[in-house]
Motif scaffolding. Structure first.
Motif, PDB file in Angstrom:
ATOM      1  N   VAL A   1       0.839  -1.206   0.000  1.00 21.02           N
ATOM      2  CA  VAL A   1       0.000   0.000   0.000  1.00 21.02           C
ATOM      3  C   VAL A   1       0.872   1.253   0.000  1.00 21.02           C
ATOM      4  CG1 VAL A   1      -1.695   1.327   1.335  1.00 21.02           C
ATOM      5  CG2 VAL A   1      -1.935  -1.150   1.141  1.00 21.02           C
ATOM      6  N   MET A   2       1.936   1.229   0.786  1.00 17.14           N
ATOM      7  CA  MET A   2       2.821   2.384   0.911  1.00 17.14           C
ATOM      8  C   MET A   2       3.727   2.572  -0.318  1.00 17.14           C
ATOM      9  SD  MET A   2       2.326   3.794   3.953  1.00 17.14           S
ATOM     10  CE  MET A   2       3.827   4.668   4.402  1.00 17.14           C
ATOM     11  N   GLY A   3       3.822   1.550  -1.158  1.00 21.05           N
ATOM     12  CA  GLY A   3       4.726   1.624  -2.308  1.00 21.05           C
ATOM     13  C   GLY A   3       6.176   1.480  -1.923  1.00 21.05           C
ATOM     14  N   LEU A   4       6.444   0.717  -0.864  1.00 20.21           N
ATOM     15  CA  LEU A   4       7.799   0.597  -0.334  1.00 20.21           C
ATOM     16  C   LEU A   4       8.442  -0.766  -0.589  1.00 20.21           C
ATOM     17  CD1 LEU A   4       7.360   2.450   3.089  1.00 20.21           C
ATOM     18  CD2 LEU A   4       8.358   3.329   0.964  1.00 20.21           C
ATOM     19  N   LEU A   5       7.811  -1.585  -1.416  1.00 18.05           N
ATOM     20  CA  LEU A   5       8.412  -2.880  -1.756  1.00 18.05           C
ATOM     21  C   LEU A   5       9.399  -2.721  -2.911  1.00 18.05           C
ATOM     22  CD1 LEU A   5       5.290  -5.235  -1.534  1.00 18.05           C
ATOM     23  CD2 LEU A   5       7.175  -5.040   0.096  1.00 18.05           C
TER      24      LEU A   5
ATOM     25  N   ILE B   1      -1.112   9.271   4.348  1.00 16.83           N
ATOM     26  CA  ILE B   1      -0.896   7.906   4.839  1.00 16.83           C
ATOM     27  C   ILE B   1       0.502   7.856   5.453  1.00 16.83           C
ATOM     28  CG2 ILE B   1      -0.850   5.448   4.290  1.00 16.83           C
ATOM     29  CD1 ILE B   1      -2.400   6.044   1.748  1.00 16.83           C
ATOM     30  N   ALA B   2       0.584   7.459   6.705  1.00 16.23           N
ATOM     31  CA  ALA B   2       1.875   7.391   7.382  1.00 16.23           C
ATOM     32  C   ALA B   2       2.029   6.036   8.059  1.00 16.23           C
ATOM     33  CB  ALA B   2       2.009   8.514   8.410  1.00 16.23           C
TER      34      ALA B   2
ATOM     35  N   VAL C   1      10.071   9.210  18.537  1.00 16.17           N
ATOM     36  CA  VAL C   1      10.443  10.068  17.408  1.00 16.17           C
ATOM     37  C   VAL C   1       9.741   9.606  16.142  1.00 16.17           C
ATOM     38  CG1 VAL C   1      12.349  10.782  15.902  1.00 16.17           C
ATOM     39  CG2 VAL C   1      12.669  10.735  18.380  1.00 16.17           C
ATOM     40  N   MET C   2       9.720   8.291  15.915  1.00 13.69           N
ATOM     41  CA  MET C   2       9.051   7.744  14.733  1.00 13.69           C
ATOM     42  C   MET C   2       7.558   8.069  14.745  1.00 13.69           C
ATOM     43  SD  MET C   2      11.168   6.312  12.662  1.00 13.69           S
ATOM     44  CE  MET C   2       9.912   5.556  11.639  1.00 13.69           C
ATOM     45  N   ILE C   3       6.943   7.996  15.912  1.00 13.91           N
ATOM     46  CA  ILE C   3       5.517   8.330  16.023  1.00 13.91           C
ATOM     47  C   ILE C   3       5.307   9.811  15.726  1.00 13.91           C
ATOM     48  CG2 ILE C   3       3.558   8.493  17.607  1.00 13.91           C
ATOM     49  CD1 ILE C   3       4.751   6.003  19.048  1.00 13.91           C
TER      50      ILE C   3
ATOM     51  N   ASN D   1      -0.567  15.261  10.368  1.00 15.70           N
ATOM     52  CA  ASN D   1      -1.956  14.867  10.682  1.00 15.70           C
ATOM     53  C   ASN D   1      -2.527  13.916   9.624  1.00 15.70           C
ATOM     54  OD1 ASN D   1      -2.205  16.500  13.065  1.00 15.70           O
ATOM     55  ND2 ASN D   1      -2.418  18.290  11.736  1.00 15.70           N
ATOM     56  N   PRO D   2      -1.927  12.731   9.473  1.00 16.50           N
ATOM     57  CA  PRO D   2      -2.392  11.799   8.434  1.00 16.50           C
ATOM     58  C   PRO D   2      -3.817  11.331   8.687  1.00 16.50           C
ATOM     59  CG  PRO D   2      -0.950  10.679   9.991  1.00 16.50           C
ATOM     60  CD  PRO D   2      -0.876  12.141  10.319  1.00 16.50           C
ATOM     61  N   LYS D   3      -4.468  10.954   7.604  1.00 14.58           N
ATOM     62  CA  LYS D   3      -5.819  10.409   7.700  1.00 14.58           C
ATOM     63  C   LYS D   3      -5.777   8.917   8.048  1.00 14.58           C
ATOM     64  CE  LYS D   3      -7.400  13.771   4.299  1.00 14.58           C
ATOM     65  NZ  LYS D   3      -7.894  13.984   2.909  1.00 14.58           N
TER      66      LYS D   3
END
Length: 285
Positions: free
Chosen positions: A53-57, A91-92, A162-164, A171-173
């Motif tokens: 979903v994130m496009g990180l593959l 999206i985060a 920090v990551m959070i 303010n991601p949905k």
């Protein structure tokens, strides 16, 4: 309209012996303000599905889906520029290894301010003020000083905060939390989990909680998707799942919980079924 709708997602990786299906026809959705838990053992394809979903593959991965909609917008074939605008802002994701996810060459302050510069276009003064505000929000002490720290100068729990902060900066949905308490001690795990849930409730985000911990599922989720070896075994609201699981794999997961142990020995999940577990015949919303 669902915030995120995925239908029949399949992810394959090429190996020396052919193509391996890490995700096999998974469908799920999450509404605005809803908490969806995706639960299963390591290797069940939970993280891979969300990375798709994130496009990180890696580009070598073969990804197919009948639908992959975010706010009714098809994100399967959006351009790299459009994806960069979407990911990190609307999206985060909180990754399960914060030390590995943060760049060791830059201060944590620089890294969070970079997110604010790219996605919100804030000037230097506004970025600095927002970063301090975010560090306070996630409970980091002395936020002004912490902005100048490098990841290796902070504990695992502090790096996770920090990551959070980086994940919620714009303010991601939709927030995806991938095993956010892995490798943290029990006290810090509870603090991090409480923090994520309080931020989710305050900001009204949709939240996908990836976990193998049924206790986390019981404590946080509205609905649950159970995965095994890349396939969806069952989907149900959290109360129905615990009270009347339908898939034999879900029953095995629950029966293997320490509180359900008989005698002085824990029982493995595989002890509760023979062969390959089959998905429930129908899912329950």
């Amino acid at each position: 309209m669902a915030l995120l709708q995925i239908d029949n997602l399949t992810v394959e990786f090429e190996t020396a012996t052919g193509w391996f299906k890490a995700v096999d026809g998974v469908s799920l959705s999450v509404e605005k303000g809803e908490v969806l838990a995706v639960v299963g053992e390591s290797g069940s394809g939970k993280s891979v599905a969300m990375l798709a979903v994130m496009g990180l593959l890696p580009w070598t991965a073969k990804i197919t889906a009948d639908r992959m909609l975010f706010e009714d917008r098809d994100i399967r074939n959006i351009s790299p520029a459009e994806r960069r605008k979407l990911i990190g802002k609307d999206i985060a994701m909180i990754f399960q290894e914060p030390i590995a996810s943060l760049n060791p060459c830059f201060t944590v302050g620089f890294q969070i301010e970079e997110v604010l510069r790219i996605h919100l276009g804030l000037d230097r003064q506004a970025r600095h003020a927002r970063a301090i505000e975010l560090f306070r929000q996630v409970g980091l002490p002395n936020p002004e000083e912490r902005l100048g720290s490098f990841p290796h100068q902070m504990s695992g729990g502090q790096c996770q905060r920090v990551m959070i902060a980086m994940a919620i900066a714009c303010n991601p949905k939709l927030l995806i939390a991938d095993e956010p308490t892995t490798a943290l001690d029990v006290t810090i795990q509870k603090q991090i989990l409480d923090l994520i849930m309080s931020l989710q409730a305050r900001n009204g985000m949709g939240l996908i909680m990836i976990t193998h911990d049924m206790g986390v599922v019981a404590e946080t989720a509205d609905r649950v998707v159970v995965q095994y070896k890349g396939r969806k075994m069952e989907e149900a609201d959290v109360l129905s799942l615990f009270e009347s699981p339908k898939s034999n794999y879900t029953k095995a997961l629950l029966a293997a919980l320490p509180e359900n142990a008989t005698g002085d020995r824990l029982t493995t999940v595989s002890a509760f079924f023979e062969g390959t577990p089959e998905p429930a015949s129908e899912t329950r919303a």
